[in-house]
Design a protein around this motif. Structure first.
Motif, PDB file in Angstrom:
ATOM      1  N   GLY A 170      10.210   3.540  11.445  1.00  0.00           N
ATOM      2  CA  GLY A 170       8.936   3.073  11.981  1.00  0.00           C
ATOM      3  C   GLY A 170       7.738   3.331  11.109  1.00  0.00           C
ATOM      4  O   GLY A 170       6.643   2.835  11.405  1.00  0.00           O
ATOM      5  N   ASN A 171       7.890   4.089  10.004  1.00  0.00           N
ATOM      6  CA  ASN A 171       6.735   4.430   9.166  1.00  0.00           C
ATOM      7  C   ASN A 171       6.778   3.768   7.797  1.00  0.00           C
ATOM      8  O   ASN A 171       6.034   4.150   6.899  1.00  0.00           O
ATOM      9  CB  ASN A 171       6.642   5.946   8.994  1.00  0.00           C
ATOM     10  CG  ASN A 171       7.897   6.540   8.360  1.00  0.00           C
ATOM     11  OD1 ASN A 171       8.911   5.850   8.225  1.00  0.00           O
ATOM     12  ND2 ASN A 171       7.829   7.810   7.969  1.00  0.00           N
ATOM     13  N   GLY A 172       7.641   2.765   7.608  1.00  0.00           N
ATOM     14  CA  GLY A 172       7.788   2.142   6.299  1.00  0.00           C
ATOM     15  C   GLY A 172       7.042   0.828   6.167  1.00  0.00           C
ATOM     16  O   GLY A 172       6.361   0.365   7.088  1.00  0.00           O
ATOM     17  N   GLY A 173       7.209   0.216   5.000  1.00  0.00           N
ATOM     18  CA  GLY A 173       6.512  -1.027   4.715  1.00  0.00           C
ATOM     19  C   GLY A 173       6.916  -2.172   5.623  1.00  0.00           C
ATOM     20  O   GLY A 173       6.076  -2.970   6.057  1.00  0.00           O
ATOM     21  N   THR A 174       8.211  -2.284   5.931  1.00  0.00           N
ATOM     22  CA  THR A 174       8.667  -3.363   6.802  1.00  0.00           C
ATOM     23  C   THR A 174       8.064  -3.232   8.189  1.00  0.00           C
ATOM     24  O   THR A 174       7.580  -4.214   8.770  1.00  0.00           O
ATOM     25  CB  THR A 174      10.206  -3.356   6.904  1.00  0.00           C
ATOM     26  OG1 THR A 174      10.758  -3.532   5.601  1.00  0.00           O
ATOM     27  CG2 THR A 174      10.701  -4.462   7.803  1.00  0.00           C
ATOM     28  N   GLU A 226       0.812  -1.212   0.000  1.00  0.00           N
ATOM     29  CA  GLU A 226       0.000   0.000   0.000  1.00  0.00           C
ATOM     30  C   GLU A 226       0.846   1.263   0.000  1.00  0.00           C
ATOM     31  O   GLU A 226       0.442   2.302  -0.532  1.00  0.00           O
ATOM     32  CB  GLU A 226      -0.921   0.002   1.229  1.00  0.00           C
ATOM     33  CG  GLU A 226      -2.064  -0.987   1.158  1.00  0.00           C
ATOM     34  CD  GLU A 226      -3.164  -0.533   0.209  1.00  0.00           C
ATOM     35  OE1 GLU A 226      -3.057   0.578  -0.348  1.00  0.00           O
ATOM     36  OE2 GLU A 226      -4.123  -1.296   0.021  1.00  0.00           O
ATOM     37  N   SER A 227       2.049   1.176   0.611  1.00  0.00           N
ATOM     38  CA  SER A 227       2.896   2.362   0.720  1.00  0.00           C
ATOM     39  C   SER A 227       3.368   2.876  -0.639  1.00  0.00           C
ATOM     40  O   SER A 227       3.860   4.001  -0.743  1.00  0.00           O
ATOM     41  CB  SER A 227       4.104   2.059   1.610  1.00  0.00           C
ATOM     42  OG  SER A 227       4.802   0.914   1.161  1.00  0.00           O
ATOM     43  N   PHE A 228       3.223   2.069  -1.699  1.00  0.00           N
ATOM     44  CA  PHE A 228       3.623   2.510  -3.037  1.00  0.00           C
ATOM     45  C   PHE A 228       2.527   3.305  -3.743  1.00  0.00           C
ATOM     46  O   PHE A 228       2.793   3.967  -4.748  1.00  0.00           O
ATOM     47  CB  PHE A 228       3.986   1.311  -3.911  1.00  0.00           C
ATOM     48  CG  PHE A 228       5.381   0.812  -3.711  1.00  0.00           C
ATOM     49  CD1 PHE A 228       6.480   1.561  -4.093  1.00  0.00           C
ATOM     50  CD2 PHE A 228       5.603  -0.429  -3.138  1.00  0.00           C
ATOM     51  CE1 PHE A 228       7.765   1.098  -3.906  1.00  0.00           C
ATOM     52  CE2 PHE A 228       6.881  -0.905  -2.939  1.00  0.00           C
ATOM     53  CZ  PHE A 228       7.971  -0.134  -3.324  1.00  0.00           C
ATOM     54  N   ARG A 229       1.293   3.218  -3.290  1.00  0.00           N
ATOM     55  CA  ARG A 229       0.191   3.834  -4.038  1.00  0.00           C
ATOM     56  C   ARG A 229       0.422   5.325  -4.289  1.00  0.00           C
ATOM     57  O   ARG A 229       0.303   5.804  -5.418  1.00  0.00           O
ATOM     58  CB  ARG A 229      -1.135   3.629  -3.297  1.00  0.00           C
ATOM     59  CG  ARG A 229      -1.731   2.238  -3.423  1.00  0.00           C
ATOM     60  CD  ARG A 229      -3.134   2.228  -2.849  1.00  0.00           C
ATOM     61  NE  ARG A 229      -3.713   0.907  -2.815  1.00  0.00           N
ATOM     62  CZ  ARG A 229      -4.400   0.348  -3.809  1.00  0.00           C
ATOM     63  NH1 ARG A 229      -4.553   1.025  -4.940  1.00  0.00           N
ATOM     64  NH2 ARG A 229      -4.905  -0.859  -3.680  1.00  0.00           N
ATOM     65  N   GLU A 230       0.732   6.062  -3.233  1.00  0.00           N
ATOM     66  CA  GLU A 230       0.879   7.504  -3.389  1.00  0.00           C
ATOM     67  C   GLU A 230       2.087   7.849  -4.253  1.00  0.00           C
ATOM     68  O   GLU A 230       2.050   8.813  -5.022  1.00  0.00           O
ATOM     69  CB  GLU A 230       0.976   8.175  -2.022  1.00  0.00           C
ATOM     70  CG  GLU A 230      -0.343   8.234  -1.266  1.00  0.00           C
ATOM     71  CD  GLU A 230      -1.449   8.869  -2.104  1.00  0.00           C
ATOM     72  OE1 GLU A 230      -1.211   9.952  -2.689  1.00  0.00           O
ATOM     73  OE2 GLU A 230      -2.541   8.272  -2.194  1.00  0.00           O
TER      74      GLU A 230
END
Length: 431
Positions: free
Chosen positions: A339-343, A188-192
């Motif tokens: 702390g705010n990434g995909g992993t 989901e983090s790639f959408r934007e």
């Protein structure tokens, strides 16, 4: 199984710089996708790939001196083209790497009949451009699957000239994605990010990766004995690419702080030599070559904790392939990442480990010691990871999403038009 491979129906072209026998990064995903479409859809599947070189960044000895060849891999025809492989990363070397992939692919595209669709595994800029160009030439749907974005990655990579690479890469990515029928993103983090490159939201689909390794089957104690890992010694294992992005110095520093830990780095990459020099005076650090596929799950399971690290400057959008494998191994994960990434999101979602700040060896050691002090809690974390992999990261579900992406793209073209298009090769297409 619908039909034997290549028995008729669809003809598909997958463009992926990385493919089997590469076992790290996106290679296993490209390989399993091609095999799935060949065997489950009964499609005639072709792959345009480079020569095996990752994560060592050295051409596999079996392929040295080869310029062009076609491998038959489990019913998939793999068209390989030689390219430059940089032993060290810099802006100039990366440009040469991508440029030779693109140039050789344009000079000698696969000599196949017109496919029904062209799919690309991105982040290879050259691979994405090749796939987009071939799709336009054939007049067929183009489907890039975004595993990472080179523009963002280059800006944070730490390589010389990374800022220049990032600017060029983002421009190329914008141009490449603009012509896509649909775009798959693995998190989901790639959408934007993809939307910021000009892709409308209605053309973006979530196509997460899956756990591409089998669960371990051998007793942990047996594997530990074979590896020389003493019982009662806490083993931290990092497996995968050894590059600048990973910031693996933190594990060397952790070993220096906590001599009771045994830190194992398994894999290869551009900074392996640097890590070997740092580790030379430390008796509690070991470097291992990448494990064979049949031993890999057992080695992961033999560790007490599995570690994923990234430099503090890295904006972690994707989910490293190592993390999906870690979950299957049923061992707790220590993630030294932002702390705010995909992993971090995946670790919270799975409840399978501990999250610590990046490049902080003290916090990493504290997490390892806490797990060692409570083996039952560590086992519970590992069990949650295995359960999460089984329920959310199955191979069938991951491949099913990519097949649905393909089906949706093909459905945009009426069947009579598709049949007429296949019957008439485009002008200038390779025979």
């Amino acid at each position: 199984m619908r039909n034997p491979p290549g028995s008729g129906g669809e003809r598909l072209l997958l463009v992926s710089t990385n493919f089997a026998p590469e076992q790290a990064g996106i290679g296993p995903y490209a390989t399993q996708l091609a095999e799935h479409w060949a065997h489950e859809r009964g499609a005639e599947v072709h792959v345009l790939a480079g020569l095996p070189h990752y994560p060592a960044w050295r051409t596999d000895p079996d392929y040295r001196g080869r310029w062009r060849l076609v491998d038959d891999h489990a019913g998939v025809l793999v068209h390989r083209r030689r390219h430059y492989v940089p032993a060290r990363q810099s802006a100039l070397r990366r440009a040469a790497y991508e440029g030779t992939i693109l140039g050789h692919g344009l000079l000698a595209p696969p000599r196949i009949a017109r496919p029904d669709a062209v799919v690309a595994q991105v982040p290879s800029l050259a691979g994405g451009l090749l796939a987009a160009r071939l799709a336009r030439r054939y007049g067929v749907p183009f489907l890039p699957v975004v595993q990472d974005l080179m523009g963002a990655a280059a800006a944070q990579s730490g390589i010389s000239g990374g800022g220049r690479v990032a600017s060029v890469a983002s421009s190329v990515e914008r141009r490449m994605l603009a012509g896509a029928t649909l775009v798959g993103v693995i998190h989901e983090s790639f959408r934007e990010r993809v939307r910021a490159l000009g892709v409308p939201a209605h053309r973006i689909r979530l196509t997460p990766n899956w756990s591409h390794v089998r669960p371990p089957s051998r007793p942990r104690a047996e594997t530990r004995a074979a590896l020389g890992w003493p019982e009662g010694r806490t083993v931290l294992l990092h497996s995968g690419n050894m590059g600048l992005k990973q910031g693996l110095d933190v594990l060397i520093d952790a070993a220096r702080i906590a001599p009771e830990l045994l830190v194992v780095l398994m894999g290869d990459g551009s900074v392996r030599g640097h890590l070997e020099r740092l580790a030379a005076p430390l008796p509690n650090v070991r470097l291992l070559d990448p494990a064979p596929a049949d031993e890999f799950p057992e080695i992961l399971a033999a560790a007490d904790a599995l570690v994923v690290t990234q430099r503090a400057s890295v904006l972690d959008m994707s989910v490293p392939s190592k993390l999906t494998s870690y979950f299957v191994a049923a061992r707790p994960v220590i993630a030294s990442v932002a702390g705010n990434g995909g992993t971090a999101q995946e670790l919270r979602r799975s409840a399978a480990g501990r999250l610590v700040p990046p490049e902080d060896p003290g916090e990493l050691v504290a997490a390892a010691r806490a797990l060692a002090a409570d083996p039952a809690a560590a086992d519970a974390l590992g069990a949650r990871g295995a359960a999460y992999a089984a329920s959310h990261l199955s191979r069938a579900a991951g491949l099913g999403r990519l097949s649905a992406l393909l089906d949706e793209a093909l459905a945009t073209e009426p069947a009579p038009v598709r049949a007429a298009r296949r019957a008439a090769p485009p002008e200038g297409a390779p025979a």
